[in-house]
Design a protein around this motif. Structure first.
Motif, PDB file in Angstrom:
ATOM      1  N   LEU A   1     -13.570   1.328   5.606  1.00  0.00           N
ATOM      2  CA  LEU A   1     -13.897  -0.121   5.297  1.00  0.00           C
ATOM      3  C   LEU A   1     -15.407   1.139   4.975  1.00  0.00           C
ATOM      4  O   LEU A   1     -16.641   0.432   3.908  1.00  0.00           O
TER       5      LEU A   1
ATOM      6  N   LEU B   1      -1.712  -3.063 -10.484  1.00  0.00           N
ATOM      7  CA  LEU B   1      -0.821  -2.815  -9.623  1.00  0.00           C
ATOM      8  C   LEU B   1       0.202  -2.724 -10.274  1.00  0.00           C
ATOM      9  O   LEU B   1       0.694  -1.544 -10.037  1.00  0.00           O
TER      10      LEU B   1
ATOM     11  N   ASN C   1      -4.880   4.825   5.984  1.00  0.00           N
ATOM     12  CA  ASN C   1      -3.281   5.116   6.781  1.00  0.00           C
ATOM     13  C   ASN C   1      -2.381   5.744   7.788  1.00  0.00           C
ATOM     14  O   ASN C   1      -2.179   5.488   8.005  1.00  0.00           O
TER      15      ASN C   1
ATOM     16  N   TYR D   1     -15.979   3.063   2.091  1.00  0.00           N
ATOM     17  CA  TYR D   1     -15.965   2.558   0.634  1.00  0.00           C
ATOM     18  C   TYR D   1     -17.660   1.344   0.746  1.00  0.00           C
ATOM     19  O   TYR D   1     -18.015   1.306  -0.355  1.00  0.00           O
ATOM     20  N   PHE D   2     -18.085   0.221   1.501  1.00  0.00           N
ATOM     21  CA  PHE D   2     -19.210  -0.354   1.236  1.00  0.00           C
ATOM     22  C   PHE D   2     -20.336   1.127   1.344  1.00  0.00           C
ATOM     23  O   PHE D   2     -20.766   0.407   0.207  1.00  0.00           O
TER      24      PHE D   2
ATOM     25  N   ALA E   1     -20.110   1.735  -2.490  1.00  0.00           N
ATOM     26  CA  ALA E   1     -20.463   0.322  -3.148  1.00  0.00           C
ATOM     27  C   ALA E   1     -21.984   0.719  -3.189  1.00  0.00           C
ATOM     28  O   ALA E   1     -22.727   0.199  -4.267  1.00  0.00           O
TER      29      ALA E   1
ATOM     30  N   THR F   1      -8.395   5.259   0.845  1.00  0.00           N
ATOM     31  CA  THR F   1      -7.091   4.770   1.945  1.00  0.00           C
ATOM     32  C   THR F   1      -5.767   5.280   2.570  1.00  0.00           C
ATOM     33  O   THR F   1      -5.522   4.316   3.465  1.00  0.00           O
TER      34      THR F   1
ATOM     35  N   ALA G   1      -8.541   1.341  -4.926  1.00  0.00           N
ATOM     36  CA  ALA G   1      -7.474   1.141  -3.581  1.00  0.00           C
ATOM     37  C   ALA G   1      -6.463   1.144  -3.642  1.00  0.00           C
ATOM     38  O   ALA G   1      -5.181   1.969  -2.266  1.00  0.00           O
ATOM     39  N   ILE G   2      -5.839   0.641  -5.214  1.00  0.00           N
ATOM     40  CA  ILE G   2      -4.056   0.360  -4.855  1.00  0.00           C
ATOM     41  C   ILE G   2      -3.330   1.781  -5.622  1.00  0.00           C
ATOM     42  O   ILE G   2      -2.122   2.045  -5.002  1.00  0.00           O
TER      43      ILE G   2
ATOM     44  N   PHE H   1      -9.489   2.231  10.168  1.00  0.00           N
ATOM     45  CA  PHE H   1      -9.946   1.087   8.890  1.00  0.00           C
ATOM     46  C   PHE H   1     -10.557   0.512   9.002  1.00  0.00           C
ATOM     47  O   PHE H   1     -11.245   0.666   7.560  1.00  0.00           O
TER      48      PHE H   1
ATOM     49  N   LYS I   1     -13.141  -0.465  -6.040  1.00  0.00           N
ATOM     50  CA  LYS I   1     -12.701  -1.005  -4.605  1.00  0.00           C
ATOM     51  C   LYS I   1     -11.105  -1.523  -5.235  1.00  0.00           C
ATOM     52  O   LYS I   1     -10.487  -1.592  -4.839  1.00  0.00           O
TER      53      LYS I   1
ATOM     54  N   GLU J   1     -15.988  -3.007  -8.997  1.00  0.00           N
ATOM     55  CA  GLU J   1     -14.911  -3.198  -9.201  1.00  0.00           C
ATOM     56  C   GLU J   1     -13.967  -2.524  -9.513  1.00  0.00           C
ATOM     57  O   GLU J   1     -12.769  -3.012  -8.528  1.00  0.00           O
TER      58      GLU J   1
ATOM     59  N   SER K   1      -3.642   4.173  -3.162  1.00  0.00           N
ATOM     60  CA  SER K   1      -2.550   4.918  -2.603  1.00  0.00           C
ATOM     61  C   SER K   1      -1.197   4.530  -2.505  1.00  0.00           C
ATOM     62  O   SER K   1      -0.726   4.952  -1.751  1.00  0.00           O
ATOM     63  N   LEU K   2      -1.054   3.124  -2.654  1.00  0.00           N
ATOM     64  CA  LEU K   2       0.653   2.683  -3.246  1.00  0.00           C
ATOM     65  C   LEU K   2       1.682   3.549  -3.451  1.00  0.00           C
ATOM     66  O   LEU K   2       2.314   3.337  -3.476  1.00  0.00           O
TER      67      LEU K   2
END
Lengths: 242, 212
Positions: free
Chosen positions: A190, A64, A173, A193-194, A197, A169, A158-159, A186, A155, A152, A161-162
């Motif tokens: 999730l 991040l 939002n 994402y599952f 994965a 993600t 997702a950051i 959400f 997953k 990994e 999105s920030l």
């Protein structure tokens, strides 16, 4: 149910972006891991120094922070503005590449010394020895861990999105803000994402089986049932060996 | 605009305050993860309840921490502080990982140890408390230590739910002064300052316990 039906296309698009980021980030991470990992096995102290510096920095600093640095700090002191998607992929690739480099280094070092000695006795060049003898043997060792790294990375993506990338993600939002239905917004993300994965786990296991077959090792279990077995403890585990 | 050292020195105290919050959140979350992870690893062995708990934590393990943070943050009652929520989510997320570590430790305890317990007809509490867990946990200390570092590096995500940790402080400085370079670079350096020595400590632990 209405929520799911009406927003599904958007979530699907978000999942597509997430998958794209995963593929691009993993590709970058793979190239970096190979290059830096091989550097780390050389005798040359400068090469090893570069490898150590890279892995220590990018395993020590959160992805991040790297992403924000690339996206927001660079434009402050240079006239250049990195494309936000590119900055996101770069941050993910640099971060996971550092873990991958350690895996490559360890796998190459795990190939028995006698193999190197034999290639030297045969007067093989360094490039030929690495490409034809060492890497194929190290490859089978790296593969399962690489698989974990890809999951990994997926997953961790997702950051992005920030910094405003429209990934899964970010879609969740937006849907939360638009519909006010936090739980559905959400939960949908999730679940997707599952599913992603689990699909990646499946893909990794298929690759592993192929690699095992090629090396004449015992396959990890036969048929479709083998695929449905619970994941091995290593699969999906956070890769943390620092 | 070039790097401004004077400015960087000026914002350092604020960032260090943020670092304290980051470390606090990490340690608290880690405590939750250690305790809850062990509970999950033990409950997993119980019939009916075990598989359900396992499935729930498998789901948590397969989905991103950031989405879980958002989820709980927007649902949680207003009287909970963001830090509390962050610590709880971080702890539960990592419990999914530590549970697997404990499990591998428990499975690694030699069969003869169990048989000896049966032969002595020790009560279950003593079997677990005096024989199995001390051996299992000793072996997995390095693996658990790795998760402490991993968690430390995931803590900046709490910034997304307005916890005033290092990233949040850096972001605030960036938007107030329009100088992000110094803030983000310092955050990166502070990260290295904590995680590199921790990694060295864990490598030492590994060497010490690997021999056993």
């Amino acid at each position: 149910m209405d929520f799911f039906v009406s927003t599904f296309p958007m979530y699907l698009a978000g999942a597509g972006i997430t998958l794209l980021l995963t593929v691009a980030g993993s590709a970058l991470a793979f190239v970096l891991a190979m290059a830096i990992g091989i550097l780390g096995t050389l005798r040359n102290p400068v090469a090893r120094g570069i490898a150590t510096f890279y892995t220590e920095v990018f395993r020590g600093v959160a992805a991040l922070v790297v992403m924000f640095w690339l996206a927001f700090a660079i434009p402050q002191i240079t006239p250049y503005q990195l494309d936000i998607n590119f900055a996101a992929i770069l941050a993910l690739g640099l971060n996971v590449g550092a873990y991958g480099a350690e895996v490559v280094r360890a796998s190459i070092n795990a190939v028995p010394r006698a193999q190197t000695e034999a290639t030297v006795a045969l007067n093989m060049s360094w490039a030929r020895r690495t490409w034809r003898v060492i890497l194929p043997q190290a490859w089978a060792q790296m593969l399962p861990t690489f698989g974990n790294l890809v999951i990994e990375l997926m997953k961790a993506s997702a950051i992005v999105s920030l910094v405003g990338v429209a990934d899964l993600t970010q879609i969740a939002n937006q849907q939360r803000a638009a519909t006010g239905d936090t739980v559905m917004a959400f939960t949908s993300a999730l679940v997707m994402y599952f599913v992603l994965a689990q699909l990646l786990v499946l893909g990794v296991r298929l690759l592993e089986r192929r690699a095992n077959r090629r090396l004449g090792r015992a396959p990890a279990g036969g048929g479709l049932l083998g695929l449905l077995r619970p994941p091995s403890p290593s699969t999906g585990a956070k890769v943390t060996a620092l | 605009m070039m790097w401004d050292t004077e400015f960087a020195v000026g914002i350092l105290p604020q960032l260090l305050e943020g670092l304290v919050v980051t470390v606090q959140a990490t340690l608290l979350g880690y405590a939750v993860a250690l305790v809850l992870g062990l509970a999950v690893a033990l409950v997993r062995r119980v019939r009916v309840v075990g598989p359900i708990v396992f499935a729930v934590f498998e789901f948590i393990r397969s989905t991103p921490l950031l989405v879980q943070l958002f989820f709980v943050f927007y649902l949680a009652p207003a009287n909970l502080t963001p830090l509390t929520i962050g610590v709880a989510v971080l702890g539960v997320h990592y419990a999914a990982y530590t549970a697997e570590v404990y499990r591998s430790g428990i499975e690694g305890v030699a069969k003869g140890q169990w048989e000896a317990c049966r032969a002595l007809s020790l009560p279950p509490l003593r079997v677990w408390g005096a024989v199995v867990l001390p051996q299992a946990i000793r072996k997995v200390i390095p693996a658990l230590g790795n998760y402490l570092i991993a968690m430390f590096k995931d803590t900046p995500l709490l910034f997304a739910i307005t916890v005033h940790e290092m990233m949040f402080v850096a972001d605030t400085i960036g938007s107030e002064t329009f100088r992000s370079m110094e803030a983000y670079t310092l955050v990166g350096l502070l990260f290295l300052l904590v995680s590199v020595p921790s990694a060295i400590v864990i490598r030492r632990l590994e060497r010490r316990y690997a021999a056993v």
